[in-house]
Design an enzyme around this catalytic site. Structure first.
Site, PDB file in Angstrom:
ATOM      1  N   SER A 252      24.494 -22.106 -73.304  1.00 59.81           N
ATOM      2  CA  SER A 252      24.492 -22.411 -71.874  1.00 59.81           C
ATOM      3  C   SER A 252      25.873 -22.905 -71.473  1.00 59.81           C
ATOM      4  O   SER A 252      26.591 -23.495 -72.263  1.00 59.81           O
ATOM      5  CB  SER A 252      23.427 -23.446 -71.538  1.00 59.81           C
ATOM      6  OG  SER A 252      23.260 -24.366 -72.584  1.00 59.81           O
ATOM      7  N   THR A 253      26.226 -22.646 -70.217  1.00 58.12           N
ATOM      8  CA  THR A 253      27.545 -23.058 -69.740  1.00 58.12           C
ATOM      9  C   THR A 253      27.612 -24.566 -69.641  1.00 58.12           C
ATOM     10  O   THR A 253      26.743 -25.199 -69.069  1.00 58.12           O
ATOM     11  CB  THR A 253      27.816 -22.457 -68.359  1.00 58.12           C
ATOM     12  OG1 THR A 253      27.462 -21.105 -68.425  1.00 58.12           O
ATOM     13  CG2 THR A 253      29.268 -22.596 -67.987  1.00 58.12           C
TER      14      THR A 253
ATOM     15  N   TYR B 146      16.285 -17.826 -68.761  1.00 58.75           N
ATOM     16  CA  TYR B 146      16.942 -16.565 -68.398  1.00 58.75           C
ATOM     17  C   TYR B 146      18.039 -16.195 -69.394  1.00 58.75           C
ATOM     18  O   TYR B 146      18.320 -15.032 -69.597  1.00 58.75           O
ATOM     19  CB  TYR B 146      17.542 -16.675 -66.999  1.00 58.75           C
ATOM     20  CG  TYR B 146      16.495 -16.545 -65.918  1.00 58.75           C
ATOM     21  CD1 TYR B 146      16.139 -15.297 -65.421  1.00 58.75           C
ATOM     22  CD2 TYR B 146      15.841 -17.661 -65.418  1.00 58.75           C
ATOM     23  CE1 TYR B 146      15.171 -15.169 -64.445  1.00 58.75           C
ATOM     24  CE2 TYR B 146      14.866 -17.543 -64.440  1.00 58.75           C
ATOM     25  CZ  TYR B 146      14.540 -16.294 -63.952  1.00 58.75           C
ATOM     26  OH  TYR B 146      13.572 -16.156 -62.995  1.00 58.75           O
TER      27      TYR B 146
ATOM     28  N   ALA C 104      34.217 -18.584 -61.820  1.00 54.85           N
ATOM     29  CA  ALA C 104      34.981 -19.002 -60.647  1.00 54.85           C
ATOM     30  C   ALA C 104      35.761 -17.815 -60.070  1.00 54.85           C
ATOM     31  O   ALA C 104      35.804 -17.615 -58.855  1.00 54.85           O
ATOM     32  CB  ALA C 104      35.932 -20.139 -61.017  1.00 54.85           C
TER      33      ALA C 104
ATOM     34  N   ALA D 193      35.962 -20.349 -65.874  1.00 58.65           N
ATOM     35  CA  ALA D 193      37.001 -19.592 -65.173  1.00 58.65           C
ATOM     36  C   ALA D 193      36.471 -18.222 -64.759  1.00 58.65           C
ATOM     37  O   ALA D 193      36.693 -17.760 -63.633  1.00 58.65           O
ATOM     38  CB  ALA D 193      38.224 -19.438 -66.076  1.00 58.65           C
TER      39      ALA D 193
ATOM     40  N   PRO E  73      21.816 -28.284 -65.077  1.00 59.90           N
ATOM     41  CA  PRO E  73      21.964 -28.289 -63.614  1.00 59.90           C
ATOM     42  C   PRO E  73      23.069 -29.237 -63.158  1.00 59.90           C
ATOM     43  O   PRO E  73      23.578 -30.018 -63.954  1.00 59.90           O
ATOM     44  CB  PRO E  73      20.597 -28.780 -63.124  1.00 59.90           C
ATOM     45  CG  PRO E  73      20.016 -29.544 -64.264  1.00 59.90           C
ATOM     46  CD  PRO E  73      20.582 -28.945 -65.521  1.00 59.90           C
TER      47      PRO E  73
ATOM     48  N   CYS F 186      24.637 -19.715 -61.643  1.00 54.99           N
ATOM     49  CA  CYS F 186      25.932 -20.028 -62.268  1.00 54.99           C
ATOM     50  C   CYS F 186      27.081 -20.355 -61.321  1.00 54.99           C
ATOM     51  O   CYS F 186      27.783 -21.339 -61.532  1.00 54.99           O
ATOM     52  CB  CYS F 186      26.371 -18.851 -63.135  1.00 54.99           C
ATOM     53  SG  CYS F 186      25.324 -18.605 -64.550  1.00 54.99           S
TER      54      CYS F 186
ATOM     55  N   PHE G  77      27.763 -14.031 -71.088  1.00 55.10           N
ATOM     56  CA  PHE G  77      28.319 -13.384 -69.899  1.00 55.10           C
ATOM     57  C   PHE G  77      27.336 -12.432 -69.238  1.00 55.10           C
ATOM     58  O   PHE G  77      27.723 -11.609 -68.425  1.00 55.10           O
ATOM     59  CB  PHE G  77      29.609 -12.638 -70.247  1.00 55.10           C
ATOM     60  CG  PHE G  77      30.744 -13.547 -70.626  1.00 55.10           C
ATOM     61  CD1 PHE G  77      31.360 -14.337 -69.664  1.00 55.10           C
ATOM     62  CD2 PHE G  77      31.189 -13.639 -71.932  1.00 55.10           C
ATOM     63  CE1 PHE G  77      32.407 -15.195 -69.999  1.00 55.10           C
ATOM     64  CE2 PHE G  77      32.234 -14.483 -72.282  1.00 55.10           C
ATOM     65  CZ  PHE G  77      32.847 -15.265 -71.313  1.00 55.10           C
TER      66      PHE G  77
HETATM   67  C1  UDX Z   1      27.032 -14.204 -63.018  1.00 50.99           C
HETATM   68  C2  UDX Z   1      28.204 -13.510 -63.753  1.00 50.99           C
HETATM   69  O1  UDX Z   1      28.412 -12.205 -63.231  1.00 50.99           O
HETATM   70  C3  UDX Z   1      27.936 -13.455 -65.228  1.00 50.99           C
HETATM   71  O2  UDX Z   1      29.066 -12.919 -65.878  1.00 50.99           O
HETATM   72  C4  UDX Z   1      27.668 -14.864 -65.711  1.00 50.99           C
HETATM   73  O3  UDX Z   1      27.407 -14.890 -67.077  1.00 50.99           O
HETATM   74  C5  UDX Z   1      26.509 -15.493 -64.960  1.00 50.99           C
HETATM   75  O4  UDX Z   1      26.803 -15.472 -63.567  1.00 50.99           O
HETATM   76  P1  UDX Z   1      24.620 -13.505 -62.166  1.00 50.99           P
HETATM   77  O5  UDX Z   1      24.565 -14.863 -61.578  1.00 50.99           O
HETATM   78  O6  UDX Z   1      23.450 -13.014 -62.937  1.00 50.99           O
HETATM   79  O7  UDX Z   1      25.877 -13.386 -63.136  1.00 50.99           O
HETATM   80  O8  UDX Z   1      24.841 -12.470 -60.981  1.00 50.99           O
HETATM   81  P2  UDX Z   1      26.057 -11.629 -60.354  1.00 50.99           P
HETATM   82  O9  UDX Z   1      25.756 -10.197 -60.490  1.00 50.99           O
HETATM   83  O10 UDX Z   1      27.378 -12.095 -60.800  1.00 50.99           O
HETATM   84  O11 UDX Z   1      25.882 -11.982 -58.808  1.00 50.99           O
HETATM   85  C6  UDX Z   1      26.036 -13.294 -58.297  1.00 50.99           C
HETATM   86  C7  UDX Z   1      25.867 -13.328 -56.793  1.00 50.99           C
HETATM   87  O12 UDX Z   1      26.930 -12.667 -56.134  1.00 50.99           O
HETATM   88  C8  UDX Z   1      24.589 -12.649 -56.303  1.00 50.99           C
HETATM   89  O13 UDX Z   1      23.996 -13.425 -55.297  1.00 50.99           O
HETATM   90  C9  UDX Z   1      25.086 -11.326 -55.765  1.00 50.99           C
HETATM   91  O14 UDX Z   1      24.238 -10.797 -54.784  1.00 50.99           O
HETATM   92  C10 UDX Z   1      26.443 -11.732 -55.199  1.00 50.99           C
HETATM   93  N1  UDX Z   1      27.409 -10.616 -55.110  1.00 50.99           N
HETATM   94  C11 UDX Z   1      27.808  -9.961 -56.244  1.00 50.99           C
HETATM   95  C12 UDX Z   1      27.940 -10.265 -53.871  1.00 50.99           C
HETATM   96  O15 UDX Z   1      27.597 -10.854 -52.849  1.00 50.99           O
HETATM   97  N2  UDX Z   1      28.856  -9.243 -53.817  1.00 50.99           N
HETATM   98  C13 UDX Z   1      29.288  -8.571 -54.921  1.00 50.99           C
HETATM   99  O16 UDX Z   1      30.128  -7.674 -54.786  1.00 50.99           O
HETATM  100  C14 UDX Z   1      28.732  -8.940 -56.171  1.00 50.99           C
HETATM  101  P1  ADP Z   2      19.050 -20.642 -68.032  1.00 48.62           P
HETATM  102  O1  ADP Z   2      19.195 -19.768 -66.840  1.00 48.62           O
HETATM  103  O2  ADP Z   2      20.324 -21.393 -68.357  1.00 48.62           O
HETATM  104  O3  ADP Z   2      18.501 -19.917 -69.227  1.00 48.62           O
HETATM  105  P2  ADP Z   2      16.443 -21.897 -67.615  1.00 48.62           P
HETATM  106  O4  ADP Z   2      16.093 -23.084 -66.765  1.00 48.62           O
HETATM  107  O5  ADP Z   2      15.871 -20.571 -67.261  1.00 48.62           O
HETATM  108  O6  ADP Z   2      18.042 -21.839 -67.656  1.00 48.62           O
HETATM  109  O7  ADP Z   2      16.047 -22.187 -69.135  1.00 48.62           O
HETATM  110  C1  ADP Z   2      16.290 -23.365 -69.832  1.00 48.62           C
HETATM  111  C2  ADP Z   2      15.078 -23.679 -70.695  1.00 48.62           C
HETATM  112  O8  ADP Z   2      15.414 -24.746 -71.591  1.00 48.62           O
HETATM  113  C3  ADP Z   2      13.835 -24.146 -69.933  1.00 48.62           C
HETATM  114  O9  ADP Z   2      12.757 -23.286 -70.215  1.00 48.62           O
HETATM  115  C4  ADP Z   2      13.587 -25.591 -70.446  1.00 48.62           C
HETATM  116  O10 ADP Z   2      12.213 -25.887 -70.578  1.00 48.62           O
HETATM  117  C5  ADP Z   2      14.250 -25.545 -71.818  1.00 48.62           C
HETATM  118  N1  ADP Z   2      14.628 -26.854 -72.359  1.00 48.62           N
HETATM  119  C6  ADP Z   2      15.283 -27.865 -71.742  1.00 48.62           C
HETATM  120  N2  ADP Z   2      15.469 -28.910 -72.574  1.00 48.62           N
HETATM  121  C7  ADP Z   2      14.933 -28.569 -73.770  1.00 48.62           C
HETATM  122  C8  ADP Z   2      14.822 -29.214 -75.063  1.00 48.62           C
HETATM  123  N3  ADP Z   2      15.317 -30.426 -75.285  1.00 48.62           N
HETATM  124  N4  ADP Z   2      14.188 -28.540 -76.052  1.00 48.62           N
HETATM  125  C9  ADP Z   2      13.683 -27.305 -75.850  1.00 48.62           C
HETATM  126  N5  ADP Z   2      13.767 -26.639 -74.677  1.00 48.62           N
HETATM  127  C10 ADP Z   2      14.391 -27.253 -73.639  1.00 48.62           C
END
Ligand code: UDX
Ligand code: ADP
Length: 465
Positions: free
Chosen positions: A127-128, A11, A222, A219, A89, A273, A159
């Site tokens: 990735s975070t 993603y 959070a 942060a 994870p 996240c 982000f």
């Molecule tokens: C989040 C951060 O927004 C993004 O900056 C970071 O890089 C990754 O994590 P994301 O997880 O894609 O992004 O979704 P986000 O839109 O933040 O929503 C997270 C959750 O909060 C969802 O389940 C959403 O439905 C919920 N949410 C969001 C609420 O319940 N109320 C709100 O007002 C906003």
């Molecule tokens: P995110 O939301 O952080 O992008 P995903 O699980 O969607 O997380 O994607 C992480 C991807 O990284 C997965 O498709 C996984 O197969 C891949 N991956 C994990 N370890 C390795 C590695 N050592 N080399 C190449 N790809 C990897």
């Protein structure tokens, strides 16, 4: 020509690398992953993830300066800059289980980079990761690589929000680049900045030290999650006092110091996240002896869990304290609209809660696959009580109640008169996303529960456990 390799086609990695390719036609971008099925999906007509606008970007660049491959070694070898977006994870066992990030995938990616590199490279953490991961990665790289090869590690946290990833990438609020102090670190920061300069205005690119960049990401999430837990905590209070959550949100949003975003009360936050990053933060605080700070952030997650169980209790208590054998339609399973992602979706806990009370669930989500829902609810003995259907009318037919768990637009415009006629009576709607018009539904005859709004008379007389 600069060559970029993105490790991890998920993603984060997929959309990020695709947008870099789109905006930098002179840069060759290779996205690699160990998962053959993921890569073949990226090379097919049906991409492995749903994200509005993503398909257009991929179609425009694939075969030109964007390629997807499982040949991780080759593309690491050839690249000047390597973005690492593998999954991190929460650890499920061992030291720090349930809190610390599992860096197994990161470590294996780093070891592969060390093995394959024959020239200097910049490694970008996308990735975070917990604070000071860069230090560990640096150690793996320097202790394992061939003599003379130099690495610079940068932290460039992502982000983007799922559902709006492409827009977030094309038009970011900010781009954060953290690097080591000293001339070599500085040079690496400038090199990465040079890529973003293709489309991001200079004043939006912030450079910091490595640790600030890593901690900023934790942060950031959070703080966002904390807002949702705060408004959700208020929603519980609204229900017992007769205040109305949307009026409260509206009033708060007009305070410019607070602002309008992230004030929608819901059945709870989900996504890959928020919970993971807060747990990470908690672990870091505990490891540094900051117990009060750790407890403070833990509470944000506890309120989120409370919100989900409160919702399940509301459903069960409204329906004569039992949902055993009753058909409940679940509309929406993704953690929010416009994504197929179900990681940490509140729907999992709500469904499991209802199944725990022996409900029969009929689930419909416009984008989440049947297999995914089955996997997420993998409770063998209860799976027979779950059916996954392909439209909302089928899900609600003969149901006693409807739970709206994702705010998909199509749920706003269903023919609720028709839905009502095909349901058992009394017919209940539990709107976990506050997207429906309560008055309209009440007029049709539904008993409606909406998060943080004055309770229907029916529920007012029921004591919540
Ligand atoms: C989040 C951060 O927004 C993004 O900056 C970071 O890089 C990754 O994590 P994301 O997880 O894609 O992004 O979704 P986000 O839109 O933040 O929503 C997270 C959750 O909060 C969802 O389940 C959403 O439905 C919920 N949410 C969001 C609420 O319940 N109320 C709100 O007002 C906003
Ligand atoms: P995110 O939301 O952080 O992008 P995903 O699980 O969607 O997380 O994607 C992480 C991807 O990284 C997965 O498709 C996984 O197969 C891949 N991956 C994990 N370890 C390795 C590695 N050592 N080399 C190449 N790809 C990897």
């Amino acid at each position: 020509m600069v060559k970029i390799c993105g490790i991890g086609a998920g993603y984060v990695g997929g959309p990020t690398m695709a947008v870099i390719a789109l905006k930098c036609p002179s840069i060759e971008v290779a996205v690699v992953d160990i998962s053959h099925s993921r890569i073949s999906a990226w090379n097919s007509e049906k991409l492995p993830i749903y994200e509005p606008g993503l398909e257009e970007v991929v179609k425009q660049c694939r075969g030109k300066n964007l390629l997807f491959s499982t040949d991780v070694e080759k593309h690491i070898f050839e690249a000047d800059i390597i973005f690492v977006s593998v999954n991190t994870p929460t650890k499920s066992s061992g030291l720090g289980a349930g809190k610390a990030a599992d860096l197994t995938y990161w470590e294996s990616a780093a070891r592969m980079v060390a093995d394959m590199s024959k020239s200097d490279k910049i490694i970008v953490e996308k990735s975070t990761v917990p604070v000071r991961t860069a230090e560990a990665i640096e150690k793996i790289l320097t202790h394992n690589s061939s003599k003379g090869v130099k690495f610079q590690i940068l932290s460039n946290p992502e982000f983007l929000s799922e559902g709006t990833a492409i827009q977030d990438l094309i038009n970011p609020d900010r781009v954060l680049i953290g690097g080591r102090e000293g001339p070599e670190g500085h040079e690496a920061v400038l090199k990465l900045k040079g890529i973003y300069d293709h489309w991001v205005p200079e004043d939006k690119i912030i450079t910091t030290n490595l640790w600030s960049a890593e901690l900023s990401k934790l942060a950031d999430n959070a703080f966002l999650a904390q807002r949702i837990s705060s408004i959700n905590a208020m929603s519980a209070l609204c229900e017992v006092t007769g205040a109305e959550i949307s009026q409260l949100s509206d009033a708060l949003s007009k305070n410019t110091k607070i602002g309008p975003k992230f004030l929608n009360a819901s059945v709870g936050f989900g996504g890959s996240c928020f919970q993971k990053d807060i747990l990470n933060l908690v672990y870091i605080c505990e490891s540094n002896g900051l117990i009060e700070v750790a407890n403070y952030w833990k509470q944000v997650i506890k309120v989120n869990d409370y919100q989900k169980s409160r919702f399940v209790n509301r459903v069960v208590s409204s329906m004569f304290n039992t949902v055993s054998g009753k058909k409940i339609a679940v509309l929406g399973f993704a953690f929010k609209k416009d994504t197929s992602d179900t990681r940490k979706t509140p729907a999992i806990d709500v469904c499991k809660g209802l199944l725990g009370d022996n409900a029969c669930l009929s689930i419909y989500d416009p984008r989440v696959s049947k297999d995914q829902i089955h996997k997420d609810l993998s409770m063998d003995s209860e799976v027979k009580h779950v059916s996954i259907v392909s439209d909302a009318y089928e899900a609600t037919k003969d149901a006693h109640g409807i739970c709206i768990l994702t705010e998909w637009d199509e749920f706003k415009t269903l023919d609720y008169q028709r839905v009502f006629e095909n349901m058992q009576k009394p017919a209940f709607v539990f709107d976990g996303r506050n997207i429906l018009n309560v008055d309209k539904l009440t007029k049709i005859g539904f008993i409606v529960y909406s998060i943080g709004r004055p309770l229907h008379q029916w529920m007012n007389n029921i004591h919540q456990p």
